[in-house]
Design a protein around this motif. Structure first.
Motif, mmCIF file in Angstrom:
data_model
loop_
_atom_site.group_PDB
_atom_site.id
_atom_site.type_symbol
_atom_site.label_atom_id
_atom_site.label_comp_id
_atom_site.label_asym_id
_atom_site.label_seq_id
_atom_site.Cartn_x
_atom_site.Cartn_y
_atom_site.Cartn_z
ATOM 1 N N CYS A 6 -6.328 1.378 5.057
ATOM 2 C CA CYS A 6 -6.641 2.778 4.745
ATOM 3 C C CYS A 6 -7.519 2.897 3.513
ATOM 4 C CB CYS A 6 -5.352 3.576 4.553
ATOM 5 S SG CYS A 6 -4.506 3.184 3.013
ATOM 6 N N CYS A 33 0.848 -1.188 0.000
ATOM 7 C CA CYS A 33 0.000 0.000 0.000
ATOM 8 C C CYS A 33 0.891 1.248 0.000
ATOM 9 C CB CYS A 33 -0.889 -0.025 1.234
ATOM 10 S SG CYS A 33 -1.699 1.548 1.551
ATOM 11 N N CYS A 81 -6.462 -1.534 0.068
ATOM 12 C CA CYS A 81 -5.790 -1.731 1.357
ATOM 13 C C CYS A 81 -6.840 -1.868 2.453
ATOM 14 C CB CYS A 81 -4.858 -0.552 1.638
ATOM 15 S SG CYS A 81 -4.176 -0.611 3.307
HETATM 16 ZN ZN ZN Z 1 -3.024 1.375 3.333
#
Ligand code: ZN
Ligand code: ANZ
Length: 895
Positions: free
Chosen positions: A500, A456, A497
């Motif tokens: 997030c 990520c 992800c």
């Molecule tokens: Zn992330």
């Protein structure tokens, strides 16, 4: 019972019955007829790679496994014999590149066919536990274990050096690099450093080594030696040559210490050069403004630098122009960059002692570096080293010379004294060095278990959450040789992800396929568990009681499996330390090989089935030629069956033509499991002849045996001291005794010879008896054949299964598969031996021992063949032989 032995119907029928009744399904904690829990026996073969079809080596491996499984089952064990597929790996990708079908399709097609082949051999496999490395149901748990290891700090990330093909834009495996060039593109291969995942196997080096001796008593010694060498524990001294070499920022390289590792501190006075690896910081520093050094270093990087290759490679080096001082003698020592010094071992640098080290000797000879002798035995002093053909490597009863205050110390004391001096100077210390490296598991390949990591942009590398496993590998991609197709598959690469919610990318590296095979044998125990990798059934079956496979897996596979087990134990998933109690490495299958030299200097190989021997008038083979042709071929001797030598025998054609039982019997008979096996067509014919004879004798006496079994007269044998009955029982029971011994020590080939002897005795007995057998004879015959069938059953299960049923043995002993194993009766073995004198024309010429009332023909036969006698009757006519029962034999010759 049919009159003639017809392997086709017998084998297909029995296999159908076995599979429809799920006879080989293993159930934990199963009980015997007395209600007590049977001991377990887990017999496992190394799982095959689904390459397309079975070869003879597979058939041998699984037949040995099957013989053991069936034998153990009849001996009251609860037996598990599973099977699976090592289905990830490069051949599927290569096949895909070649024939443009997806690796998945190719693999599943091969599995289907090979499974049908295995079934035609009649193996007692519990197919309900079949596993396949490329099945998400399996690799889900491999990924799960990987994440657990990440949590437990067994997995870490580091850079790795890979082979980069600049034309195909792809990373190549070592075996795809041929003489430094890409196998497909022919491009010069570069070394590249890229990130990858590692497993901390070196944390377990000590235990992996010590358990070889402590816990693996039933492993072949040679495998343990290979593993121990691979782990490579070395105890020695690590010390620094102080130097003043500075990098371009004027900082001392490695703080002014050129560290080396040596196992021979006693030879320190004999140092005549220092060797550093091409990747050593000093080498790299020098290469930055020295083209010659740069070129030399580039040269050393060509090709695969495995340790084995480096040890045989020509030693090469380049002088750096720099030097250091010997910390003991203060002599000036030149520094060389050497191609045989490994950056990955010790400190990537050595103290060169050419007089006493082989590699240093070869190197010094080549570059005219002085050779200074510092070790000698008591009897001779320093000799002229320039005349030496090899270094002096002895240490036993050897003493120091040319070494100042250390002269006359023995090697061991000198090593201690010099080490102490180095430690006192605070420039070094005792050190244990391991050859074993951490296990680099990332592969830039499509057809493998995806590494469950995402990358990520905000959060960095993150493990995939457990509840999102498995990370499924797309099965519809077809590699074209240009990089890893996963990189180009947006559906796979793109992900969100979980932390997030931004767009992230999946890791596209897959795992080394040795991971798949590091724990599959545990998954068999819990194969149908959808919620856990393994459950309590694993602790019931494991460890494997008998593992069988090829010696080529002596190191990597078996070491990784041991490591993986220890890691799982430390993660509290297991309660044992070693996965395999007893290991058997079966020998290779060999065949003859024939070839001719082609006009352009190549070699063309011919299949042995297409070749015949040419004999002279004395029937001695003088040459070989192709059948139906005048073309002569050269005989190359016997060697491993291989495609490249065109000397493989297709197991399927043997099974189709002769039957699985014939193939199994030949394979078991031809040599003991651990020895090489020489293929022989006449051996196959012989095996088949034996089975037909067995069938015929059983068929001929079927009425007697059926009635005997139906009336269950087994226990009322009254021998009345009748000699023929006693003889047969003695033969059968003494051979049985031998067989039982041989089964336990896995000496399966001699069991076949014993069964052949049993059948001979039975045949002889039947010839002796009148055509109408009395009850006692029937009982003895029924007993004998019942024993023979059971002895043979693990080896030739189809024919014995059918005869057993047809002759009603199951009425007495139950189904042969679970009937009790026969034990010999000590009483049947007793025979009174008496001395028989041999005379020729009335003169004493020898003697031998025989049983009382031995059959006359047998006695005559023995007498003629007795060594002290045969020379007198050579080329003479025997007029007659007089037998005085239990006393003497007189051979009367014509004069
Ligand atoms: Zn992330
Ligand atoms: C001097 C010496 C003199 C050595 C002698 C041996 C015999 P094992 O036993 O296999 O651990 N060595 C050390 N680091 C090396 C490296 N990075 N690449 C290549 N060789 C290296 O081997 C230890 C020996 O291997 C060490 O002991 C060193 O050579 C060499 F008569 O030091 B010896």
């Amino acid at each position: 019972m049919q009159e003639h032995y017809d392997h086709k119907t017998i084998e297909s029928k029995t296999q159908e019955i076995w599979s429809s009744k799920e006879i080989y399904k293993a159930i934990e904690y199963s009980k015997n007829i007395y209600g007590s829990i049977k001991p377990k026996f887990y017999a496992c073969s190394m799982l095959p790679y689904p390459s397309g079809k079975l070869h003879m080596g597979h058939v041998r491996n699984y037949t040995i496994n099957d013989v053991m499984a069936r034998y153990k089952r009849m001996n009251g064990f609860n037996v598990l014999m599973p099977m699976g597929w090592d289905a990830f790996g490069m051949p599927a990708e290569n096949a895909a590149i070649k024939s443009k079908i997806s690796p998945a399709e190719w693999t599943y097609k091969n599995i289907k066919y090979m499974k049908s082949q295995m079934q035609s051999i009649g193996l007692s496999i519990d197919w309900s536990r079949e596993i396949c490395a490329c099945d998400p149901e399996y690799y889900k748990w491999t990924q799960w274990l990987f994440l657990k290891m990440l949590e437990n700090n067994i997995v870490y990330q580091n850079t790795q050096i890979v082979n980069w093909d600049p034309v195909d834009q792809t990373v190549l495996a070592n075996e795809q690099v041929i003489d430094g060039h890409g196998w497909r593109s022919g491009a010069l291969i570069e070394k590249r450093e890229i990130p990858g995942y590692y497993l901390r196997i070196t944390d377990y080096a000590d235990e992996l080594l010590s358990d070889l001796d402590n816990k693996l008593q039933e492993w072949p010694e040679k495998v343990k030696i290979m593993q121990s060498n691979w782990i490579g524990k070395s105890e020695g001294l690590r010390f620094a040559f102080k130097h003043n070499i500075r990098d371009k920022n004027n900082n001392l390289i490695q703080n002014g210490n050129l560290y080396v590792f040596t196992t021979r501190p006693d030879t320190i006075n004999g140092i005549t050069f220092c060797g550093i690896a091409p990747e050593h910081p000093i080498s790299i520093h020098l290469s930055q403004n020295n083209k010659t050094i740069q070129n030399f270093i580039d040269q050393t990087k060509i090709g695969t630098n495995t340790e084995a290759e480096i040890s045989t490679k020509e030693k090469k080096g380049i002088f750096t122009g720099l030097s250091v001082n010997n910390p003991i003698t203060n002599e000036e020592i030149p520094i060389w960059i050497c191609n045989y010094v490994l950056m990955s071992y010790g400190d990537g640098a050595i103290m060169g002692v050419p007089a006493h080290d082989e590699r240093d000797f070869e190197f010094a000879k080549k570059y005219g570096i002085p050779i200074k002798q510092v070790i000698s035995n008591k009897n001779f002093e320093a000799s002229n080293t320039s005349e030496w053909k090899e270094p002096y490597r002895e240490t036993k009863d050897c003493y120091l010379i040319n070494s100042g205050i250390y002269n006359n110390l023995d090697c061991k004391s000198a090593a201690i004294a010099i080490s102490k001096e180095i430690i006192k100077k605070k420039i070094g210390d005792y050190k244990t060095t391991w050859r074993l490296r951490d296990w680099s598991i990332s592969r830039q390949r499509y057809w493998g278990t995806p590494i469950p990591i995402i990358h990520c942009p905000n959060c960095g590398s993150l493990p995939v959450p457990y509840d999102q496993l498995p990370v499924k590998l797309p099965e519809n991609l077809t590699p074209d040789g240009n990089g890893n197709p996963l990189n180009k598959d947006n559906n796979f690469v793109h992900c969100i992800c979980h932390k997030c919610s931004s767009n992230a990318k999946r890791e596209t590296d897959t795992m080394d396929t040795f991971i798949d095979s590091s724990w599959y044998f545990m998954r068999y125990t819990s194969a149908n568990n959808k919620n856990e990798a393994i459950d309590e059934r694993n602790n019931y079956w494991m460890p494997i009681d008998q593992y069988i496979g090829g010696i080529e897996h002596a190191v990597l596979h078996l070491l990784y499996a041991r490591f993986w087990t220890k890691v799982m134990r430390d993660m509290k998933m297991l309660s044992f330390d070693e996965p395999i109690t007893r290991l058997l490495c079966q020998g290779m299958v060999l065949n003859h090989s024939f070839s001719v030299r082609t006009k352009n200097g190549g070699i063309e190989y011919f299949n042995p089935d297409d070749v015949e021997a040419v004999r002279d008038s004395n029937n001695v083979i003088v040459s070989y030629k192709l059948i139906n042709s005048e073309k002569f071929v050269e005989y190359n001797g016997i060697g491993t069956m291989s495609k490249s030598k065109n000397n493989g025998v297709d197991p399927q054609s043997i099974i189709n033509n002769w039957g699985a039982d014939t193939a199994r019997l030949f394979i078991i008979f031809a040599s003991p499991p651990e020895q090489t096996l020489e293929w022989s067509n006449s051996g196959i014919e012989g095996a088949n002849r034996f089975l037909r004879k067995l069938w015929r004798i059983c068929y001929t006496h079927k009425e007697y045996i059926i009635s005997s079994n139906s009336n269950n007269k087994r226990d009322i044998i009254s021998l009345n001291n009748k000699k023929s009955l006693m003889d047969l029982r003695r033969d059968i029971h003494s051979l049985l005794k031998q067989c039982n011994h041989d089964y336990e020590r896995l000496q399966y080939n001699t069991i076949v010879s014993a069964s052949m002897k049993m059948l001979k005795s039975i045949e002889y007995f039947c010839k002796q008896e009148s055509t109408i057998l009395d009850n006692n004879s029937i009982s003895v015959l029924t007993e004998a054949i019942g024993i023979l069938l059971r002895i043979l059953y693990p080896i030739v299960p189809h024919i014995t299964y059918v005869i057993w049923e047809n002759l009603n043995y199951n009425l007495v002993h139950g189904n042969i598969i679970d009937s009790t194993w026969p034990t010999h009766e000590e009483e049947a073995l007793i025979s009174e031996k008496i001395k028989i004198i041999i005379q020729i024309n009335g003169k004493l010429r020898g003697s031998f021992f025989a049983s009382t009332n031995e059959n006359e023909e047998k006695l005559k036969n023995i007498a003629i063949k007795t060594e002290s006698v045969s020379k007198y009757i050579l080329n003479k006519n025997i007029k007659r032989i007089i037998v005085v029962p239990n006393k003497l034999i007189n051979i009367v010759l014509n004069d």
